[in-house]
Design an enzyme around this catalytic site. Sequence first.
Site, PDB file in Angstrom:
ATOM      1  N   GLU A  12       0.862  -1.191   0.000  1.00 47.01           N
ATOM      2  CA  GLU A  12       0.000   0.000   0.000  1.00 47.01           C
ATOM      3  C   GLU A  12       0.894   1.236   0.000  1.00 47.01           C
ATOM      4  O   GLU A  12       1.593   1.499   0.980  1.00 47.01           O
ATOM      5  CB  GLU A  12      -0.900  -0.008   1.243  1.00 47.01           C
ATOM      6  CG  GLU A  12      -1.743   1.258   1.395  1.00 47.01           C
ATOM      7  CD  GLU A  12      -2.468   1.322   2.741  1.00 47.01           C
ATOM      8  OE1 GLU A  12      -2.805   0.255   3.299  1.00 47.01           O
ATOM      9  OE2 GLU A  12      -2.675   2.439   3.236  1.00 47.01           O
TER      10      GLU A  12
ATOM     11  N   ARG B 218       0.738  10.305   0.576  1.00 44.81           N
ATOM     12  CA  ARG B 218       1.187  11.347   1.505  1.00 44.81           C
ATOM     13  C   ARG B 218       2.393  12.081   0.963  1.00 44.81           C
ATOM     14  O   ARG B 218       3.009  12.868   1.677  1.00 44.81           O
ATOM     15  CB  ARG B 218       1.547  10.726   2.860  1.00 44.81           C
ATOM     16  CG  ARG B 218       0.376  10.045   3.528  1.00 44.81           C
ATOM     17  CD  ARG B 218       0.763   9.446   4.849  1.00 44.81           C
ATOM     18  NE  ARG B 218      -0.201   8.437   5.221  1.00 44.81           N
ATOM     19  CZ  ARG B 218      -0.069   7.579   6.225  1.00 44.81           C
ATOM     20  NH1 ARG B 218       1.016   7.623   6.974  1.00 44.81           N
ATOM     21  NH2 ARG B 218      -0.990   6.702   6.485  1.00 44.81           N
TER      22      ARG B 218
ATOM     23  N   LYS C 225     -10.808  -1.473   6.509  1.00 47.80           N
ATOM     24  CA  LYS C 225      -9.628  -1.243   7.335  1.00 47.80           C
ATOM     25  C   LYS C 225     -10.110  -0.807   8.717  1.00 47.80           C
ATOM     26  O   LYS C 225     -10.969   0.074   8.819  1.00 47.80           O
ATOM     27  CB  LYS C 225      -8.787  -0.143   6.686  1.00 47.80           C
ATOM     28  CG  LYS C 225      -7.678   0.438   7.547  1.00 47.80           C
ATOM     29  CD  LYS C 225      -6.829   1.403   6.733  1.00 47.80           C
ATOM     30  CE  LYS C 225      -5.856   2.167   7.605  1.00 47.80           C
ATOM     31  NZ  LYS C 225      -4.758   2.762   6.818  1.00 47.80           N
TER      32      LYS C 225
HETATM   33  C1  3PG Z   1      -1.616   3.836   8.249  1.00 48.04           C
HETATM   34  O1  3PG Z   1      -1.561   4.783   7.520  1.00 48.04           O
HETATM   35  O2  3PG Z   1      -2.343   2.877   8.009  1.00 48.04           O
HETATM   36  C2  3PG Z   1      -0.818   3.871   9.498  1.00 48.04           C
HETATM   37  O3  3PG Z   1      -0.108   5.051   9.589  1.00 48.04           O
HETATM   38  C3  3PG Z   1       0.121   2.728   9.626  1.00 48.04           C
HETATM   39  O4  3PG Z   1       0.204   2.530  10.958  1.00 48.04           O
HETATM   40  P1  3PG Z   1       1.553   2.138  11.699  1.00 48.04           P
HETATM   41  O5  3PG Z   1       2.600   3.119  11.246  1.00 48.04           O
HETATM   42  O6  3PG Z   1       1.235   2.252  13.162  1.00 48.04           O
HETATM   43  O7  3PG Z   1       1.882   0.716  11.287  1.00 48.04           O
END
Ligand code: 3PG
Length: 207
Positions: free
Chosen positions: A37, A41, A125
């Site tokens: 994914e 950003r 999600k």
């Molecule tokens: C996301 O965008 O799904 C989260 O920022 C990922 O979460 P994590 O950095 O805590 O794994």
Amino acid sequence: MNPLDISPVIPVVVLDDPGKAVPLARALLDGGIGIIEVTLRSAAALPAIERIAAELPDMAVGAGTILTPAQAAAATSAGARFLVSPGVTATLLQALADTGLPCLPGVSTVSQILTVLEHGMTDMKFFPAESSGGTKALQSFNGPLPHVRFCPTGGITPATASDYLALPNVGCVGGSWLTPDSVINDADWPRIRRLAAEAAALPRATS
Ligand code: 3PG
């Protein structure tokens, strides 16, 4: 293609250099992770998705952090094979459904889950997973909503991933731990491959 069924973990990636996209994705694939994914950003995200889609057909590349209908359309045009959002609005859900791609809309409450179901989607999600109740919340969702499957993401670590993956309503988890910024910056692809191999070996209840 169902993003929940490909690998135990979906690596959630922030890329600043589109030139790193293909070697990074190849290292994940070599480690046994067939999905990535790329979050919208950074300006590099869409070109990164384009390159992975063009050069690595065995990698299911998706776009994350979809916040607007325009981003859903742009990610689809770039070649994303699935779309992920951190949250939902009626407008965004309609735009996601209109792409025809598999989508994982972000939810953290039962009411949001019901809203997503109204748009015909049953995979979601669960975000932010750890701070929204973690495995206990997912077990609670499974009582009234056993037909909904989740990719919990947000605060999950290699140490806690197995607890999530043991749940019947979890297909896979999402996490950024497979692709740390520093490792990407150093182009340490063997390290990414090792992290991917560890993640690929995590057992799942539903696979
Ligand atoms: C996301 O965008 O799904 C989260 O920022 C990922 O979460 P994590 O950095 O805590 O794994």
